[in-house]
Design an enzyme around this catalytic site. Structure first.
Site, short mmCIF file in Angstrom:
data_model
loop_
_atom_site.label_atom_id
_atom_site.label_comp_id
_atom_site.label_asym_id
_atom_site.label_seq_id
_atom_site.Cartn_x
_atom_site.Cartn_y
_atom_site.Cartn_z
N HIS A 48 -32.67 67.28 40.25
CA HIS A 48 -33.22 66.39 39.22
C HIS A 48 -34.24 67.10 38.35
O HIS A 48 -34.19 67.00 37.11
CB HIS A 48 -33.87 65.16 39.87
CG HIS A 48 -34.63 64.30 38.91
ND1 HIS A 48 -34.04 63.30 38.18
CD2 HIS A 48 -35.94 64.31 38.54
CE1 HIS A 48 -34.94 62.72 37.40
NE2 HIS A 48 -36.11 63.30 37.60
N GLU A 49 -35.16 67.84 38.97
CA GLU A 49 -36.18 68.55 38.19
C GLU A 49 -35.54 69.63 37.32
O GLU A 49 -35.99 69.89 36.20
CB GLU A 49 -37.24 69.14 39.10
CG GLU A 49 -38.04 68.11 39.88
CD GLU A 49 -38.67 67.03 39.01
OE1 GLU A 49 -38.97 67.33 37.82
OE2 GLU A 49 -38.85 65.90 39.49
N HIS A 72 -34.35 68.38 34.04
CA HIS A 72 -35.33 68.41 32.95
C HIS A 72 -35.34 69.78 32.28
O HIS A 72 -35.50 69.88 31.05
CB HIS A 72 -36.72 68.10 33.48
CG HIS A 72 -36.90 66.67 33.90
ND1 HIS A 72 -36.58 65.62 33.07
CD2 HIS A 72 -37.35 66.11 35.06
CE1 HIS A 72 -36.85 64.48 33.69
NE2 HIS A 72 -37.31 64.75 34.89
N HIS A 127 -34.61 70.61 28.37
CA HIS A 127 -35.47 71.45 27.54
C HIS A 127 -34.65 72.53 26.85
O HIS A 127 -34.81 72.78 25.65
CB HIS A 127 -36.57 72.07 28.40
CG HIS A 127 -37.62 72.78 27.62
ND1 HIS A 127 -38.53 73.65 28.19
CD2 HIS A 127 -37.94 72.75 26.29
CE1 HIS A 127 -39.33 74.12 27.27
NE2 HIS A 127 -39.01 73.60 26.10
#
Length: 231
Positions: A96-97, A100, A104
């Site tokens: 999940h991280e 991100h 980006h």
């Protein structure tokens, strides 16, 4: 006040339930060891590299559930249990991280908007409580709405930020689950993917209730400002 209680009590009850469900799910899936045996760090690095991202570092961070992606420093920061963990929960959070980080790298517009708001939101959240208290006192004793108006504007900003956070978090989870599924069992089995999806669903729900709580506060103070509440 009655209108505020009507709004906030259900949200508080739902929030308590969601937080309990979220923590119980992650506790459960933390106990389930990945069949592949990969750690959260290894899952994160694999997803980053599969996505063509080589300039993002995966780091261990202090605290529990402190996992986050830092776009300014280009670091995926995983809590100790996730970084070293070899569980379904660790894999879900790590992926999940990294979702991100992929946002980006691909200039995902909602993440860009959210990131641009962070400095202003940080300042607003630090001062907001005192501004609202002072604003309520002033409007009560002098009828001057100026300070409370500033507080309502700050609350509106935080509410917008909370709402923008929702698609950012949901999209990151979708990217994570799609990547995990596309490894065809190398990183995670189909059954474990279902469990990871369940864990990330309840994580997303915490952001939803946070946004609802922020909206309820905004309605309350805005109605006070415009003289629609008796206080």
């Amino acid at each position: 006040m009655g209108t505020y209680l009507f709004l906030i009590i259900p949200i508080l009850l739902i929030s308590m339930y969601v937080q309990w469900k979220f923590r119980s799910k992650f506790s459960k899936y933390t106990e389930m060891r990945l069949t592949s045996g990969f750690s959260g760090k290894e899952v994160a690095e694999k997803m980053l590299h599969d996505s063509g991202i080589y300039d993002v570092r995966v780091m261990s961070a202090d605290g529990q559930l402190s996992d986050h992606y830092n776009p300014a420093e280009k670091t995926v920061n995983l809590s100790t249990d996730v970084y070293h963990g070899r569980s379904v929960a660790a894999a879900a959070v790590a992926a999940h991280e990294c979702g991100h980080a992929v946002q980006h790298a691909t200039a995902y517009h909602w993440l860009q908007l959210r990131t641009s708001m962070v400095p202003l939101v940080s300042i607003s959240s630090t001062l907001l409580q005192w501004v609202l208290i002072l604003g309520v006192l002033l409007i009560g004793f002098t009828g001057n709405p100026f300070v409370l108006s500033i507080g309502v504007i700050g609350l509106a900003l935080l509410t917008i930020f909370s709402i923008i956070t929702l698609p950012v978090e949901i999209d990151a989870s979708k990217r994570a689950l799609a990547w995990l599924r596309n490894t065809h069992g190398v990183m995670i089995t189909p059954e474990e993917n279902v469990q990871a999806k369940d864990a990330l669903f309840w994580a997303a729900m915490t952001y939803l209730v946070a946004a609802l709580g922020s909206l309820a506060n905004l309605i309350y103070y805005a109605s006070m400002l415009f003289g629609r509440n008796k206080y």
